[in-house]
Design a protein around this motif. Structure first.
Motif: not given
Lengths: 113, 186
Positions: B25-46
């Protein structure tokens, strides 16, 4: 007293009996944990013996959160006290990480619920 | 190539065996910093995706998500330009699960990563864990510095990195964490 978000809850028990932390805690940085853990720090400072921290229902805690918990362990150490961590056998990181925190403060105990 | 450095245990163990699962998967870091919970969402999904391969799905998913989240959070935090794409990969081959993340960073952060990975392979991990906590307690930092120590200490993960100079003061770093399947199935 209870602090809740959609992901986690922090329930402080009366009379410095301890705190129950549950859910998922994956905040941005160690400093992001300060508002969450500050009420626990205040209770810990008032406690006369070891303070109980029940994390058995805390499914995830990121490394910034481990730093947050370790600061509680260091605070207890500065008062010559420990923390009694209550963990679950079914959440793999809990016992491993909390046992490592015993090296910071030998008065820390870890037991399963 | 002189502008490429590999530190720690970077070499993939996957060899010639067939790939069982693979996701990138590829991400724009700013997108994850803006909504930090997305890191956990991605980790949980994978982790849920891969967790189906294991008998004790709940435990396997928890461990894999823990690894993915730490590696992804680091890639976001150490990206200097938060609009430059980062990548996260997960591969299950044979007896190993590999998680890797790549991001762009600067010379200071690249050198700090190199020193950190070297420490992981020369110092006692329990000592390093305690030292890192005392170090972070003394000064506020954006990262705990505990993530990769914990993965190596608690799950016997192989941890390595590759650092490639792309331009003056622009480095691509790839951090690879290789988890033995037996640790996921314990």
């Amino acid at each position: 007293m209870k602090t809740e978000s959609g992901d986690y809850s922090v329930r402080i028990l009366d009379n410095q009996q301890g705190v129950v932390i549950a859910g998922v805690l994956r905040l941005l940085s160690p400093s992001a944990y300060e508002p969450v853990f500050d009420p626990i720090r205040k209770e810990l400072e008032k406690a006369t013996g070891n303070y109980a921290v029940d994390i058995a229902d805390l499914i995830f805690l990121n490394s910034s959160g481990v730093t947050g918990l370790s600061r509680l362990v260091l605070l207890a150490r500065s008062h010559s006290r420990g923390i009694d961590f209550i963990v679950s056998e079914t959440v793999p990181w809990q016992k491993k990480t909390m046992t490592s925190l015993q090296r910071l403060n030998p008065k820390v105990t870890v037991r399963t619920r | 190539m002189s502008n490429v450095r590999e530190l720690g245990e970077f070499t993939s163990l996957t060899g010639e065996e067939p790939i069982i699962s693979e996701l990138y998967m590829r991400f724009i870091p700013l997108d994850l910093v803006a909504h930090w919970k997305r890191c956990g969402m991605v980790a949980d999904f994978l982790a849920h995706f891969l967790g189906y391969n294991f008998e004790n799905k709940e435990m396997a998913t928890n461990i894999i998500s823990t690894v993915l989240n730490e590696v992804l959070e680091n890639a976001v935090k150490f990206s200097v330009d938060k609009s430059e794409t980062i990548a996260l990969g997960l591969r299950y081959v044979g007896e190993h699960i590999e998680v890797e993340a790549s991001n762009k960073t600067d010379l200071i952060k690249a050198d700090n990563l190199a020193k950190y990975i070297q420490k992981l392979h020369t110092e006692d991990l329990e000592d390093l864990f305690v030292q890192q906590i005392e170090h972070t307690a003394a000064k506020e930092r954006t990262a705990s510095g505990l993530g990769l120590i914990t993965l190596k200490k608690d799950y016997e993960a192989r941890v390595g990195c590759q650092i490639t100079e792309k331009a003056p003061n622009v480095f691509e770093t790839i951090v690879r964490v290789c988890l033995p399947v037996e640790k996921v199935e314990q």
